[in-house]
Design an enzyme around this catalytic site. Structure first.
Site, PDB file in Angstrom:
ATOM      1  CG  HIS A 144      36.075  28.412  -5.625  1.00 29.80           C
ATOM      2  ND1 HIS A 144      37.145  28.161  -4.794  1.00 29.80           N
ATOM      3  CD2 HIS A 144      34.969  27.960  -4.963  1.00 29.80           C
ATOM      4  CE1 HIS A 144      36.709  27.588  -3.677  1.00 29.80           C
ATOM      5  NE2 HIS A 144      35.391  27.444  -3.751  1.00 29.80           N
ATOM      6  CG  ASP A 166      55.116   1.264  -9.996  1.00 29.05           C
ATOM      7  OD1 ASP A 166      54.051   1.901 -10.137  1.00 29.05           O
ATOM      8  OD2 ASP A 166      56.230   1.786 -10.126  1.00 29.05           O
ATOM      9  CD1 TRP A 168      29.662  23.659  -8.958  1.00 26.95           C
ATOM     10  CD2 TRP A 168      30.432  21.699  -9.768  1.00 26.95           C
ATOM     11  NE1 TRP A 168      29.051  22.646  -8.267  1.00 26.95           N
ATOM     12  CE2 TRP A 168      29.508  21.428  -8.734  1.00 26.95           C
ATOM     13  CE3 TRP A 168      31.047  20.626 -10.417  1.00 26.95           C
ATOM     14  CZ2 TRP A 168      29.171  20.131  -8.355  1.00 26.95           C
ATOM     15  CZ3 TRP A 168      30.720  19.335 -10.030  1.00 26.95           C
ATOM     16  CH2 TRP A 168      29.790  19.109  -9.005  1.00 26.95           C
ATOM     17  CB  SER A 195      43.351  12.781 -16.306  1.00 26.12           C
ATOM     18  OG  SER A 195      43.977  12.629 -15.070  1.00 26.12           O
ATOM     19  CB  SER A 196      39.046  10.912 -13.783  1.00 21.84           C
ATOM     20  OG  SER A 196      39.263  12.130 -13.180  1.00 21.84           O
ATOM     21  CG  HIS A 236      24.389  12.254  -5.497  1.00 21.85           C
ATOM     22  ND1 HIS A 236      24.271  13.256  -4.571  1.00 21.85           N
ATOM     23  CD2 HIS A 236      24.646  11.131  -4.799  1.00 21.85           C
ATOM     24  CE1 HIS A 236      24.436  12.761  -3.367  1.00 21.85           C
ATOM     25  NE2 HIS A 236      24.667  11.469  -3.475  1.00 21.85           N
ATOM     26  CD  GLU A 247      33.268  14.254  -9.306  1.00 17.62           C
ATOM     27  OE1 GLU A 247      33.425  13.256 -10.045  1.00 17.62           O
ATOM     28  OE2 GLU A 247      34.205  14.878  -8.774  1.00 17.62           O
ATOM     29  CE1 TYR A 282      27.554  10.047  -0.645  1.00 15.64           C
ATOM     30  CE2 TYR A 282      26.212  10.009  -2.618  1.00 15.64           C
ATOM     31  CZ  TYR A 282      26.335  10.218  -1.272  1.00 15.64           C
ATOM     32  OH  TYR A 282      25.254  10.599  -0.546  1.00 15.64           O
ATOM     33  CB  SER A 313      38.563   3.168   7.948  1.00 21.66           C
ATOM     34  OG  SER A 313      37.258   3.647   7.736  1.00 21.66           O
ATOM     35  CG  HIS A 349      19.372  14.649  -3.954  1.00 23.94           C
ATOM     36  ND1 HIS A 349      19.893  13.611  -3.248  1.00 23.94           N
ATOM     37  CD2 HIS A 349      20.428  15.295  -4.480  1.00 23.94           C
ATOM     38  CE1 HIS A 349      21.213  13.622  -3.347  1.00 23.94           C
ATOM     39  NE2 HIS A 349      21.560  14.636  -4.091  1.00 23.94           N
ATOM     40  CG  HIS A 350      21.679  17.725  -6.903  1.00 24.73           C
ATOM     41  ND1 HIS A 350      22.520  18.447  -6.097  1.00 24.73           N
ATOM     42  CD2 HIS A 350      22.041  16.434  -6.761  1.00 24.73           C
ATOM     43  CE1 HIS A 350      23.385  17.632  -5.515  1.00 24.73           C
ATOM     44  NE2 HIS A 350      23.116  16.396  -5.887  1.00 24.73           N
ATOM     45  CB  THR A 403      26.272   7.972   5.791  1.00 24.15           C
ATOM     46  OG1 THR A 403      26.010   7.864   4.389  1.00 24.15           O
ATOM     47  CG2 THR A 403      27.340   9.007   6.003  1.00 24.15           C
ATOM     48  CE  LYS A 451      31.591   3.834   4.556  1.00 27.53           C
ATOM     49  NZ  LYS A 451      32.804   3.090   4.860  1.00 27.53           N
ATOM     50  NE  ARG A 458      24.867  27.350  -5.032  1.00 27.22           N
ATOM     51  CZ  ARG A 458      25.051  26.112  -5.506  1.00 27.22           C
ATOM     52  NH1 ARG A 458      24.031  25.276  -5.616  1.00 27.22           N
ATOM     53  NH2 ARG A 458      26.234  25.699  -5.840  1.00 27.22           N
TER      54      ARG A 458
HETATM   55  C1  HEM Z   1      23.944  12.058   3.992  1.00 28.96           C
HETATM   56  C2  HEM Z   1      24.532  12.502   2.936  1.00 28.96           C
HETATM   57  C3  HEM Z   1      24.056  13.613   1.989  1.00 28.96           C
HETATM   58  C4  HEM Z   1      22.805  14.058   1.682  1.00 28.96           C
HETATM   59  C5  HEM Z   1      21.496  13.508   2.252  1.00 28.96           C
HETATM   60  C6  HEM Z   1      22.938  15.131   0.709  1.00 28.96           C
HETATM   61  C7  HEM Z   1      21.898  15.832   0.122  1.00 28.96           C
HETATM   62  C8  HEM Z   1      22.039  16.877  -0.758  1.00 28.96           C
HETATM   63  C9  HEM Z   1      20.966  17.560  -1.421  1.00 28.96           C
HETATM   64  C10 HEM Z   1      19.503  17.207  -1.271  1.00 28.96           C
HETATM   65  C11 HEM Z   1      21.509  18.553  -2.202  1.00 28.96           C
HETATM   66  C12 HEM Z   1      20.759  19.523  -3.119  1.00 28.96           C
HETATM   67  C13 HEM Z   1      20.426  20.790  -2.431  1.00 28.96           C
HETATM   68  C14 HEM Z   1      19.767  21.791  -3.318  1.00 28.96           C
HETATM   69  O1  HEM Z   1      20.279  22.067  -4.424  1.00 28.96           O
HETATM   70  O2  HEM Z   1      18.724  22.340  -2.903  1.00 28.96           O
HETATM   71  C15 HEM Z   1      22.923  18.505  -2.027  1.00 28.96           C
HETATM   72  C16 HEM Z   1      23.835  19.349  -2.647  1.00 28.96           C
HETATM   73  C17 HEM Z   1      25.187  19.142  -2.681  1.00 28.96           C
HETATM   74  N1  HEM Z   1      25.866  18.154  -1.988  1.00 28.96           N
HETATM   75 FE1  HEM Z   1      25.058  16.807  -0.703  1.00 28.96          FE
HETATM   76  N2  HEM Z   1      24.252  15.325   0.464  1.00 28.96           N
HETATM   77  C18 HEM Z   1      24.967  14.414   1.212  1.00 28.96           C
HETATM   78  C19 HEM Z   1      26.321  14.252   1.221  1.00 28.96           C
HETATM   79  C20 HEM Z   1      27.195  14.931   0.406  1.00 28.96           C
HETATM   80  C21 HEM Z   1      28.578  14.617   0.250  1.00 28.96           C
HETATM   81  C22 HEM Z   1      29.288  13.464   0.955  1.00 28.96           C
HETATM   82  C23 HEM Z   1      29.100  15.520  -0.614  1.00 28.96           C
HETATM   83  C24 HEM Z   1      30.509  15.677  -1.112  1.00 28.96           C
HETATM   84  C25 HEM Z   1      31.573  15.149  -0.601  1.00 28.96           C
HETATM   85  C26 HEM Z   1      28.042  16.403  -1.014  1.00 28.96           C
HETATM   86  C27 HEM Z   1      28.195  17.452  -1.893  1.00 28.96           C
HETATM   87  C28 HEM Z   1      27.192  18.243  -2.347  1.00 28.96           C
HETATM   88  C29 HEM Z   1      27.384  19.318  -3.287  1.00 28.96           C
HETATM   89  C30 HEM Z   1      28.704  19.720  -3.949  1.00 28.96           C
HETATM   90  C31 HEM Z   1      26.137  19.902  -3.481  1.00 28.96           C
HETATM   91  C32 HEM Z   1      25.808  21.150  -4.283  1.00 28.96           C
HETATM   92  C33 HEM Z   1      25.871  20.960  -5.720  1.00 28.96           C
HETATM   93  C34 HEM Z   1      25.620  22.263  -6.441  1.00 28.96           C
HETATM   94  O3  HEM Z   1      24.463  22.644  -6.590  1.00 28.96           O
HETATM   95  O4  HEM Z   1      26.593  22.908  -6.869  1.00 28.96           O
HETATM   96  N3  HEM Z   1      26.897  16.017  -0.370  1.00 28.96           N
HETATM   97  N4  HEM Z   1      23.230  17.470  -1.138  1.00 28.96           N
HETATM   98 CU   LIG Z   2      23.446  14.852  -4.625  1.00 27.04          CU
END
Ligand code: HEM
Ligand SMILES: [Cu+2]
Length: 533
Positions: free
Chosen positions: A78, A107, A143, A171-172, A255, A257, A259, A270, A304-305, A330, A333, A452
């Site tokens: 998923h 094009d 994933w 591809s990307s 990370h 990714e 963005y 916008s 931060h992950h 952010t 914006k 989770r």
């Molecule tokens: C102000 C903006 C953001 C902050 C401060 C932030 C912060 C964080 C932090 C600290 C985690 C880790 C949490 C943990 O594992 O304990 C996290 C996870 C995640 N964030 Fe964000 N994030 C932000 C914006 C975004 C955006 C824009 C996206 C995607 C469009 C995103 C997608 C994700 C995803 C997919 C995960 C989980 C990854 C995984 O463990 O599978 N975040 N974020």
């Molecule tokens: Cu991140």
């Protein structure tokens, strides 16, 4: 090739392949854009079906419907399908359709490569989905494919997973090269960088991110491959390696990714907010600089992950503060979008409804991200449903909603017809209500400690999980309304004017709807466009 009389120049048009070969061989950016969008929506439904399996199993505590190992495959595939199959190809499809039209180009710059970038994708996903049917099952390690789950303990199909990931990456990268070359070389005379629509700007920056980090993903995947099959121990402590190294490499890709999956949304919002506010975008140049700052900072926050892996305190603080710093651009914006709406003459057509929902709900996702960025409290939130709530707010009510907004905004331009407004409003309201029923309570599950990626849970989480699952089914079903609206709109409907939205601006609205197969064979005169001809 030396004979360039007009007759011969247009000779190929008369012998255009028909039927399926038209699509297999096409180098036209609109055809390729449509194929990307259709592919993306197909993957969205498939990934959505897997989410329904997950939510059905989690409807009640205990194990009812699927084996734990299959549950893990569902969460993994998923996630992979939604990231690499739904969100990213949707943006590439939108870039294909809109970037040439927005900059006044005929094009994409590299049309044959464009064809190739698209057509390798279905094969990548065929491999990935096919691996689910192998003995031992498909990928079941999340994933994020952390080692040693993806090495020592992974199923036999892991080689296929790595191969599929490589194809998606190629591809990307090819798509990103195409976007960069097109934007840097094919703008109409007078379209300076600071006059480009923000969707073009955000995609340009996204393309650089893609080229920077997809090879890092490829490196991580290749090391997993050699660790599993060829006796290396990059990530194996027993052989002198380090499993935490995997997480560093993965998140150095991961990370940026996330963005990659949100910057093009910023461009879409916008475009739409000014159109339905009948005002110019507030703070154009600050939007450009904010996008670039977010992209730059995204390389400094990956750990931060990994707060709970036991990094030195200095590193924890560094990654905490850098992450928090991202909220500044952010916030710029979000402020600019709200300031654009301020005292505008607002109307609430469906693209605008999705755009407003994006602003509100994406901001909620940003705030929960900020909470997660606080190192000491992340020790409680990490790997709980709080994280699941966070990233679904930014990715579903963020990225996916912006894609829906874009589809409704440009559908009249693509098809030449207006869509069924009533049905589209149903789609919006069903989606916006159910998405919150689905994801908001997850915050509380996470705070209360529900982990989770588990097929079963303790009894005290039962009621909230039932509500979440109901929200999930409702959200899934609501997307079928979108399918109906799009099919109806492609088949017919009230004819769309060249500019169906009163306040819309940009070159794409100067050509008829549907946009002719070849747009801007001679570059448009930007001065005329600005004078309102
Ligand atoms: C102000 C903006 C953001 C902050 C401060 C932030 C912060 C964080 C932090 C600290 C985690 C880790 C949490 C943990 O594992 O304990 C996290 C996870 C995640 N964030 Fe964000 N994030 C932000 C914006 C975004 C955006 C824009 C996206 C995607 C469009 C995103 C997608 C994700 C995803 C997919 C995960 C989980 C990854 C995984 O463990 O599978 N975040 N974020
Ligand atoms: Cu991140």
């Amino acid at each position: 090739m030396t004979d360039t009389t007009p007759d011969n120049l247009h000779g190929d048009h008369h012998h255009k392949p028909r039927g399926i070969m038209r699509w297999v061989l096409t180098t036209n950016h609109k055809d390729i854009g449509s194929m990307y969008l259709i592919f993306s929506f197909t993957m969205f439904l498939l990934g959505g079906a897997m989410a329904m399996v997950i939510r059905a199993e989690l409807f009640q505590p205990g194990l009812q419907l699927v084996e734990p190992n299959f549950f893990n495959q569902m969460t993994t595939v998923h996630g992979l399908i939604m990231v690499f199959g739904a969100v990213m190809p949707a943006f590439t499809g939108l870039a294909n359709w809109m970037v040439p039209m927005m900059i006044g180009a005929p094009d994409m710059a590299l049309p044959r490569m464009n064809n190739w970038s698209f057509w390798i994708l279905p094969f990548a996903f065929l491999l990935l989905i096919g691996s689910l049917f192998m003995e031992g099952g498909g990928p079941n390690f999340g994933w994020t494919f952390y080692a040693p789950l993806s090495t020592t303990y992974s199923p036999d199909s892991t080689g296929l997973f790595v191969f599929a990931l490589h194809i998606m990456g190629i591809s990307s990268i090819m798509g990103a090269i195409n976007v960069i070359v097109t934007i840097t070389n094919m703008r109409a005379p007078g379209m300076t960088y600071m006059k480009m629509p923000l969707f073009v700007w955000t995609w340009l920056i996204t393309a650089f991110l893609l080229i920077a980090v997809m090879p890092v993903l490829a490196g991580a995947a290749t090391m997993v491959l050699t660790d599993k099959y060829f006796g290396t121990s990059f990530f194996d402590a027993a052989g002198g390696g380090d499993p935490v190294l995997f997480q560093h490499i993965f998140w150095f890709f991961g990370h940026p990714e996330v963005y990659i999956m949100i910057l093009p949304s910023f461009g879409i919002i916008s475009a739409i907010v000014p159109a339905f506010s009948r005002k110019r975008l507030f703070g154009y140049s600050s939007m450009v600089y904010a996008t670039a700052s977010i992209a730059g900072l995204s390389f400094l926050v990956w750990a931060h992950h990994m707060f709970t892996t036991g990094m030195p305190v200095f590193a924890e603080l560094f990654f905490m503060f850098c992450t928090m710093l991202i909220s500044v651009p952010t916030g710029v914006k979000v402020f600019n979008w709200v300031a654009t709406m301020w005292r505008g003459s607002l109307t609430f057509e469906v693209p605008m409804l999705f755009a407003i929902a994006f602003i509100v709900l994406f901001t909620i996702g940003g705030f929960s991200g900020l909470m997660l960025a606080i190192t000491p409290v992340d020790f409680q939130y990490h790997d709980t449903y709080f994280v699941v709530a966070h990233f679904h707010y930014v990715l579903v009510s963020g990225a996916v909603f912006s894609i829906m907004a874009a589809a409704y905004y440009w559908l009249p331009k693509w098809t030449g017809h207006m869509f069924n407004e009533t049905l589209a409003k149903w789609h919006f309201w069903c989606s916006v209500i159910s998405v919150n029923v689905l994801f908001f309570p997850m915050h509380f599950l996470g705070l209360a400690g529900m982990p989770r990626r588990i097929p079963d849970y303790a009894l005290q989480f039962a009621d909230v999980n039932a509500i979440v699952s109901i929200g999930g089914f409702a959200f899934g079903l609501s997307q079928l309304i979108f399918l109906v609206v799009v099919i109806q709109c492609a088949r017919g409907g009230a004819p769309a004017a060249a500019k169906p939205w009163e306040g819309a601006e940009g070159l794409e609205w100067t050509v008829p709807s549907p946009a002719p197969y070849h747009t801007f064979e001679t570059p448009p005169d930007l001065k005329e466009v600005r004078d309102g001809h």
